[in-house]
Structure formats: structure tokens, C-alpha cells
Design a protein around this motif. Structure first.
Motif, PDB file in Angstrom:
ATOM      1  N   LEU A  64      -4.714 -12.063 -30.634  1.00  0.00           N
ATOM      2  CA  LEU A  64      -4.065 -12.242 -29.340  1.00  0.00           C
ATOM      3  C   LEU A  64      -2.772 -11.454 -29.305  1.00  0.00           C
ATOM      4  CD1 LEU A  64      -4.487 -14.139 -26.756  1.00  0.00           C
ATOM      5  CD2 LEU A  64      -2.716 -15.585 -27.798  1.00  0.00           C
ATOM      6  N   LYS A  65      -2.492 -10.817 -28.162  1.00  0.00           N
ATOM      7  CA  LYS A  65      -1.269 -10.024 -27.992  1.00  0.00           C
ATOM      8  C   LYS A  65      -0.457 -10.616 -26.848  1.00  0.00           C
ATOM      9  CE  LYS A  65      -4.227  -6.891 -27.573  1.00  0.00           C
ATOM     10  NZ  LYS A  65      -5.021  -5.676 -27.280  1.00  0.00           N
ATOM     11  N   VAL A  66       0.778 -11.002 -27.143  1.00  0.00           N
ATOM     12  CA  VAL A  66       1.657 -11.651 -26.173  1.00  0.00           C
ATOM     13  C   VAL A  66       2.892 -10.784 -25.967  1.00  0.00           C
ATOM     14  CG1 VAL A  66       2.947 -13.737 -25.600  1.00  0.00           C
ATOM     15  CG2 VAL A  66       0.860 -13.908 -26.991  1.00  0.00           C
ATOM     16  N   ALA A  67       3.137 -10.350 -24.738  1.00  0.00           N
ATOM     17  CA  ALA A  67       4.299  -9.520 -24.419  1.00  0.00           C
ATOM     18  C   ALA A  67       5.487 -10.403 -24.071  1.00  0.00           C
ATOM     19  CB  ALA A  67       3.980  -8.579 -23.265  1.00  0.00           C
ATOM     20  N   LEU A  68       6.593 -10.199 -24.793  1.00  0.00           N
ATOM     21  CA  LEU A  68       7.830 -10.938 -24.572  1.00  0.00           C
ATOM     22  C   LEU A  68       8.877 -10.036 -23.940  1.00  0.00           C
ATOM     23  CD1 LEU A  68       8.143 -12.864 -27.965  1.00  0.00           C
ATOM     24  CD2 LEU A  68       6.793 -13.464 -25.944  1.00  0.00           C
ATOM     25  N   GLN A  69       9.944 -10.638 -23.421  1.00  0.00           N
ATOM     26  CA  GLN A  69      10.991  -9.889 -22.742  1.00  0.00           C
ATOM     27  C   GLN A  69      12.013  -9.285 -23.692  1.00  0.00           C
ATOM     28  OE1 GLN A  69      10.653 -13.131 -23.022  1.00  0.00           O
ATOM     29  NE2 GLN A  69      12.431 -14.287 -22.332  1.00  0.00           N
ATOM     30  N   GLY A  70      11.854  -9.509 -24.974  1.00  0.00           N
ATOM     31  CA  GLY A  70      12.780  -8.944 -25.948  1.00  0.00           C
ATOM     32  C   GLY A  70      12.258  -9.182 -27.344  1.00  0.00           C
ATOM     33  N   ASP A  71      13.041  -8.748 -28.321  1.00  0.00           N
ATOM     34  CA  ASP A  71      12.628  -8.875 -29.708  1.00  0.00           C
ATOM     35  C   ASP A  71      13.301 -10.081 -30.349  1.00  0.00           C
ATOM     36  OD1 ASP A  71      11.329  -8.226 -32.040  1.00  0.00           O
ATOM     37  OD2 ASP A  71      12.720  -6.643 -32.633  1.00  0.00           O
ATOM     38  N   THR A  72      12.683 -10.572 -31.389  1.00  0.00           N
ATOM     39  CA  THR A  72      13.306 -11.585 -32.229  1.00  0.00           C
ATOM     40  C   THR A  72      14.611 -11.014 -32.800  1.00  0.00           C
ATOM     41  OG1 THR A  72      11.168 -12.546 -32.804  1.00  0.00           O
ATOM     42  CG2 THR A  72      12.976 -12.943 -34.340  1.00  0.00           C
ATOM     43  N   SER A  73      15.628 -11.862 -32.900  1.00  0.00           N
ATOM     44  CA  SER A  73      16.890 -11.400 -33.495  1.00  0.00           C
ATOM     45  C   SER A  73      17.129 -12.008 -34.861  1.00  0.00           C
ATOM     46  CB  SER A  73      18.067 -11.717 -32.573  1.00  0.00           C
ATOM     47  OG  SER A  73      18.246 -13.117 -32.452  1.00  0.00           O
ATOM     48  N   ASN A  74      16.536 -13.181 -35.125  1.00  0.00           N
ATOM     49  CA  ASN A  74      16.747 -13.863 -36.402  1.00  0.00           C
ATOM     50  C   ASN A  74      15.599 -14.850 -36.599  1.00  0.00           C
ATOM     51  OD1 ASN A  74      17.736 -15.310 -38.651  1.00  0.00           O
ATOM     52  ND2 ASN A  74      19.859 -15.070 -37.994  1.00  0.00           N
ATOM     53  N   PHE A  89       3.405 -11.087 -31.240  1.00  0.00           N
ATOM     54  CA  PHE A  89       4.394 -11.225 -30.170  1.00  0.00           C
ATOM     55  C   PHE A  89       5.112  -9.882 -30.074  1.00  0.00           C
ATOM     56  CE2 PHE A  89       3.594 -15.477 -31.725  1.00  0.00           C
ATOM     57  CZ  PHE A  89       3.454 -16.208 -30.554  1.00  0.00           C
ATOM     58  N   ILE A  90       4.938  -9.200 -28.933  1.00  0.00           N
ATOM     59  CA  ILE A  90       5.342  -7.803 -28.800  1.00  0.00           C
ATOM     60  C   ILE A  90       6.536  -7.708 -27.846  1.00  0.00           C
ATOM     61  CG2 ILE A  90       4.579  -5.496 -28.130  1.00  0.00           C
ATOM     62  CD1 ILE A  90       1.668  -6.625 -28.485  1.00  0.00           C
ATOM     63  N   PRO A  91       7.673  -7.176 -28.299  1.00  0.00           N
ATOM     64  CA  PRO A  91       8.828  -7.050 -27.415  1.00  0.00           C
ATOM     65  C   PRO A  91       8.677  -5.872 -26.456  1.00  0.00           C
ATOM     66  CG  PRO A  91       9.362  -6.167 -29.573  1.00  0.00           C
ATOM     67  CD  PRO A  91       7.968  -6.719 -29.680  1.00  0.00           C
ATOM     68  N   ILE A  92       8.701  -6.166 -25.151  1.00  0.00           N
ATOM     69  CA  ILE A  92       8.694  -5.119 -24.127  1.00  0.00           C
ATOM     70  C   ILE A  92       9.833  -5.465 -23.163  1.00  0.00           C
ATOM     71  CG2 ILE A  92       7.337  -3.865 -22.415  1.00  0.00           C
ATOM     72  CD1 ILE A  92       4.812  -4.832 -23.732  1.00  0.00           C
TER      73      ILE A  92
END
Length: 561
Positions: A80-90, A279-282
Motif C-alpha cells: 500500500l502507498k499512502v501520500a502524506l503532506q510532508g516527511d517524518t522529522s523524528n 508513507f510517501i512525503p509529497i
């Protein structure tokens, strides 16, 4: 602009850069564009961020292959590929308030108590609890047989270790030091928490998902060198790897011990149906929207409200919008700059046009927030519904500026770079405050840098957002008491009311306290809610079991395709 600084060609149905968008703009927006010319530059910056994101993906050899390739091995039904509004920071959630980090990792970590679907407090790793008559001692029985991803069976010592770590390190250490006197594990199933003062709402502190009390195995932080770099949790999915700016990957935890209680919010029975999830940051919402439309990803969250009408009716695609519970808010710094002056804070509040801000950042779909916590929650009464700052009053703002003796010195408004809604909102606020006579500079930062600024209280103005919390106490008091305010806010009467709210065990007594706290918040202004954030998500028609939540997040348990 394309990578060679040539005007890019718009996607079908999209305007050219610099042109009005007939899908979402009307004559009123033209006035906004004239008042806030920086928004056009902000849009160009988000385009360039999207270009940089594409370059990073290409350099990693992932674009069109590992992550977004429809024909790749990862595109099979088990991935499964989930597009998020940003990247993990920690990945160490004890150390960050960053929402996007939680979105992926609350599928990996679990808490003693957490949010139910209706934001009620629900047990997760706790089986039951008892509170002493004086509300000083909480005795919690933990679930038996729960396993960590490293194979260890969770027990009370792991919970005590986690709570002691929360007291001594991380973004809520001041809060837990003030609240908790002692944590003990008298046996493998029992945790006994002794508080410094009576509290009828301590479960809300445990259930708060901001810098959450996710349970780690005893000694795990030390084993990993003082901070978690490879998450070890008890959730239905276990961590595989995090490639910055590319993806965070998890896989099904084969030995997961599901709760037998019904699923609700972040609690209850969870079943991992996918073998792996990325979880893909876009960061750019238009790129995220295009990715779900093309089928490059399976789920996309935090889309813009304009995407709803455009995506409706598209083949093999489901799109949904819900009124948000989260809201954006402005904070003042009290350690530096001029805003220790109450009149200046009030001047800022009177200068803000919430309706205009909503129009610029949510297409007018986000309603203005009238109080310090969301409407519809317990204790939100008549006082909370009446907002003295509902309409801007520039004349009042200018009068207060003059009375405060402000001489036009520069103040810096620090804000999130992503999501782009926050960055755009900061530019709108800059224009509104300049109209009142403030000299405002906007500084947008990536999440890790922003977290550092927040932790130090090193800001004049800070624009961010408040994701859902389980209780009015957490909204009003978690970051605003003298003992826990990163911003340096100190008000003895505010502290007293927070303590009274915790001591009160009857609902009617708490309601009185939170009406008083709201009146004090409006006068003294430790923080200033602006507009609610609509929750817009889309998913491919073949995705089953995805539960779109007004609280946000991307819960991938129970999801298949």
C-alpha cells in the motif's frame, strides 16, 4: 516553473501560473490577491519544492520504480502507498510534536490510552484503571500477552520506564514533571502512578497524542544510543526503514496481539491486512492530488478543498471531505521581542481577519474558531461560542499599538514550510498585521528546525496548528502553564484555573472553570486559534476498509486492496 526556469505547462483543468483559477476563485479573491501579493510567490516556491522532491526521488532511483511505479513489485496487492503532506522529522515520538511523524508511526507504536473515534478517551494497552478517592493515585492494569516488535512481552516495567522517560526527556517533560511524583510497577501487570496534586483528568494527559506516551521496551532508548532511531513498538505494523524525503516503510507484524475491544479512533481491535505500507512525503498538495488521480499512490490525505469537485466523478477514485476538528493557531513568544506587552497581543488579535484567512488557506471551507478548544467537545458552552475577535477591528488594533508604545521594530512570524496551508496563512497574517502597523517578517522552516525553535521558545510569533486533543484541559493547559510553557508564558491566575480544573471532579464545576479560562485566554492571549482545517482525502476505488476521519491521520490497519 520547470527545472530550467521556463513557465511550466498546466495540467488539464489547472490554470497557468499567475492566472486566476476559475475553479476556486471569485471576485472577492481578486481583492485578497491585491492585498496579499506574496501569495503568488509562495505558490511558485511550493512548485519548486515539488520539483526538488521529484529530483530527490529520481536520484534515489525510486520515482517510477520502488514507490510510484505501477508495474513494480511493490505495486502488487500486498503493498500500500499512502501520500502524506510532508516527511517524518523524528521517529522518536517522545521528542517531537510533529503531526506528520505521528501519522505513519501511530501504526507502529501504541499508547496506554488514546483517542476514540469521537475523541473520547479509550484504553489501548491498558486493560483497566482505578483512581484513589483523593485523585492522587492512578492504578493501571496493563493487557497481558502483548508483544513488542523485538519479541519481548510487554509488562508494567516497560510502561513505568516509558513514563519516567517522559518525565525526564522530551517535549512534554516539564508537563510530566509537574504532574507526576512517582511511577512504580509493583508486579508485571500493574502500574501505580502517584501525582503531585489531585487530578481528575490525568487519563487525558496519557491519551494526548501530541508528543504521545507511546510505550517503549525497558532500556530501548539507551540501547539505541540515547534516542530512538529504529522504532520498536507493539502496533499491527513494524518499522522497516525511513529514507528521508522518499518514504517510511512498515510491514505487517506477524505476532501482533490485537485488542478484543471494538475498533474506535486509534484504539480497539486492529488487523494488519497489507504485507507492507509506504508513507510517501509529497509536500505540494497539487502534486499529491495528481499522484492519487493517476494511481501512483493508493491513498492521499490532507488534500485541498478545491480538489473535491475536481476529483469527484474521476474513474476508480473516491474523494471525501469532512469538517475538521483540528485548527490553526498563532502563538506569542514571551522570552524575546515585544509581545510580553498584553496590549500588543490584543492588537494582533484585533488585526486578524479570520474569514479572509479561511478563504486564502481553505477555500472558505474552514470555519473561524471561537474559543480555545473545538466546538462540540464537553464544556464548550455559551461563553465559548461568543468570539470578541470574530471580526477584525483595525482602528482598535492601531489604538492598542499606540498605547503599547510600539515603534515599528521588526517582529518575525515563524511558521511551518509544509503543509503549504500554514505557509500561505503566515503570509496572509503578515499582510493583515502590516495593515495595522506591525513590521512583520515571515520565516518558514522545515519541521525539524521548527521543532527546535518551538522547544527553545525562540520566536516572536509562531503559526502552526492544533490537532485533536482529548480534553479541554489539554488545550488550555498543556503548553500554557508556567511550568510547561515553551514560549515563556507566565500567569499565576491562569495556572490556578488549570489546577482548579484538574481538581474538580464534577462536570458542572469543570464547566465553570473552563468558562473562566476562556475569558482569561481572550484577555491575556497565550494563544489564538484562527480557523478549522477541513479534512480532505482520496483513495483508489480498489482500496477497502480505509476509514476517513475528521481528526486526520492515516490508519492503515483494516485496509486492503
Amino acid at each position: 516553473m520547470d527545472p530550467h526556469r521556463r513557465p511550466r505547462q498546466p495540467a488539464p483543468g489547472h490554470p497557468r501560473e499567475g492566472e486566476a483559477d476559475p475553479r476556486v476563485r471569485d471576485e472577492g479573491d481578486a481583492g485578497l490577491a491585491r492585498r496579499v501579493p506574496h501569495l503568488a510567490r509562495r505558490e511558485e516556491e511550493t512548485v519548486m519544492r515539488a520539483i526538488r522532491w521529484t529530483r530527490v526521488m529520481g536520484a534515489l532511483g525510486l520515482l517510477g520504480t520502488l514507490v510510484l511505479g505501477a508495474g513494480s513489485a511493490w505495486a502488487q496487492s500486498g503493498h500500500l502507498k499512502v501520500a502524506l503532506q510532508g516527511d517524518t522529522s523524528n521517529v522518536d515520538l517522545h521528542l517531537t510534536t510533529h503531526y506528520v511523524s505521528r501519522v505513519a508511526l501511530l501504526n507502529v507504536y501504541e499508547m496506554l490510552y488514546t483517542l476514540g473515534e469521537d475523541l473520547s478517551i479509550q484504553p489501548m494497552l491498558a486493560e483497566k484503571h482505578a483512581i484513589s478517592p483523593d485523585a492522587l493515585v492512578y492504578t493501571i492494569t496493563v493487557r497481558k500477552g502483548v508483544k513488542f516488535h523485538n519479541g519481548k512481552v510487554m509488562d508494567a516495567k516497560d510502561v513505568a520506564y516509558t513514563l519516567n522517560r517522559m518525565r525526564n526527556q522530551g517535549c512534554r517533560s516539564a508537563e510530566f514533571k509537574a504532574l507526576v511524583k512517582e511511577v512504580a510497577a509493583p508486579d508485571a501487570s500493574t502500574v501505580r502512578i502517584t501525582l503531585n496534586a489531585p487530578s481528575g483528568v490525568f487519563l487525558a494527559n496519557l491519551a494526548n497524542v501530541i508528543c504521545p506516551v507511546v510505550v517503549y521496551p525497558e532500556g530501548e532508548v539507551e540501547k539505541q544510543g540515547g534516542a530512538i532511531t529504529k522504532p520498536v513498538g507493539t502496533g499491527p505494523y513494524e518499522f522497516v526503514e525511513w529514507r528521508k524525503d522518499a518514504y517510511l516503510r512498515v510491514k505487517k507484524f506477524k505476532d501482533y496481539v490485537a485488542d478484543s475491544r471494538p475498533a474506535s479512533g486509534l484504539a480497539g481491535k486492529k488487523v494488519a491486512l497489507m504485507e507492507t505500507v509506504d508513507f510517501i512525503p509529497i509536500p505540494d498538495s497539487s502534486v499529491r492530488s495528481a499522484a492519487i488521480e493517476r494511481g501512483d499512490v493508493d491513498i492521499a490525505i490532507e488534500l485541498n478543498v478545491e480538489d473535491v469537485e475536481r476529483l469527484k466523478g474521476k474513474p476508480a477514485l473516491v474523494v471525501a471531505s469532512k469538517p475538521g476538528i483540528a485548527f490553526d493557531d498563532l502563538r506569542w513568544g514571551f522570552k524575546k521581542g515585544p509581545f510580553s506587552n498584553q496590549k500588543l497581543r490584543q492588537a494582533v488579535a484585533y488585526a486578524i481577519d479570520k474569514e479572509e484567512l479561511s478563504k486564502a488557506t481553505t477555500g472558505g471551507q474552514g470555519k473561524p474558531v471561537s474559543a480555545g478548544f473545538p466546538a462540540g467537545m464537553p464544556f464548550h458552552g455559551a461563553v465559548h461560542a461568543q468570539d470578541p475577535y470574530a471580526k477584525p477591528d483595525l482602528q482598535k488594533a492601531k489604538q492598542l499599538i499606540q498605547e503599547a508604545g510600539y515603534k515599528g521594530q521588526e517582529v518575525v512570524l515563524t511558521a511551518h514550510l509544509v503543509p503549504d496551508r500554514i505557509a500561505q496563512g503566515a503570509v496572509v497574517l503578515q499582510s493583515q498585521l502590516q495593515s495595522a502597523g506591525f513590521n512583520v517578517k515571515v520565516l518558514t522552516l522545515e519541521s525539524a528546525a521548527l521543532q527546535e525553535v518551538w522547544n527553545k521558545g525562540d520566536f516572536d510569533l509562531f503559526y502552526s496548528g492544533l490537532t485533536p486533543r482529548p480534553d479541554a484541559d489539554v488545550y488550555y493547559c498543556q503548553t500554557n502553564e508556567s511550568t510547561s510553557s515553551n514560549a515563556g508564558y507566565k500567569n499565576p491566575e491562569y495556572d490556578r484555573l488549570c489546577q482548579e480544573g484538574r481538581k474538580a471532579l464534577k462536570a458542572e464545576d469543570r464547566a465553570k472553570v473552563y468558562a473562566q479560562l476562556e475569558q482569561l485566554r481572550r484577555t491575556d492571549l497565550p494563544y489564538f486559534p484562527t480557523v478549522y482545517v477541513p479534512q480532505v482525502a482520496a483513495w483508489r476505488e480498489g482500496v477497502k476498509g480505509f476509514n476517513h476521519w475528521a481528526a486526520g491521520y492515516a490508519r492503515v490497519w483494516g485496509v486492503s486492496k
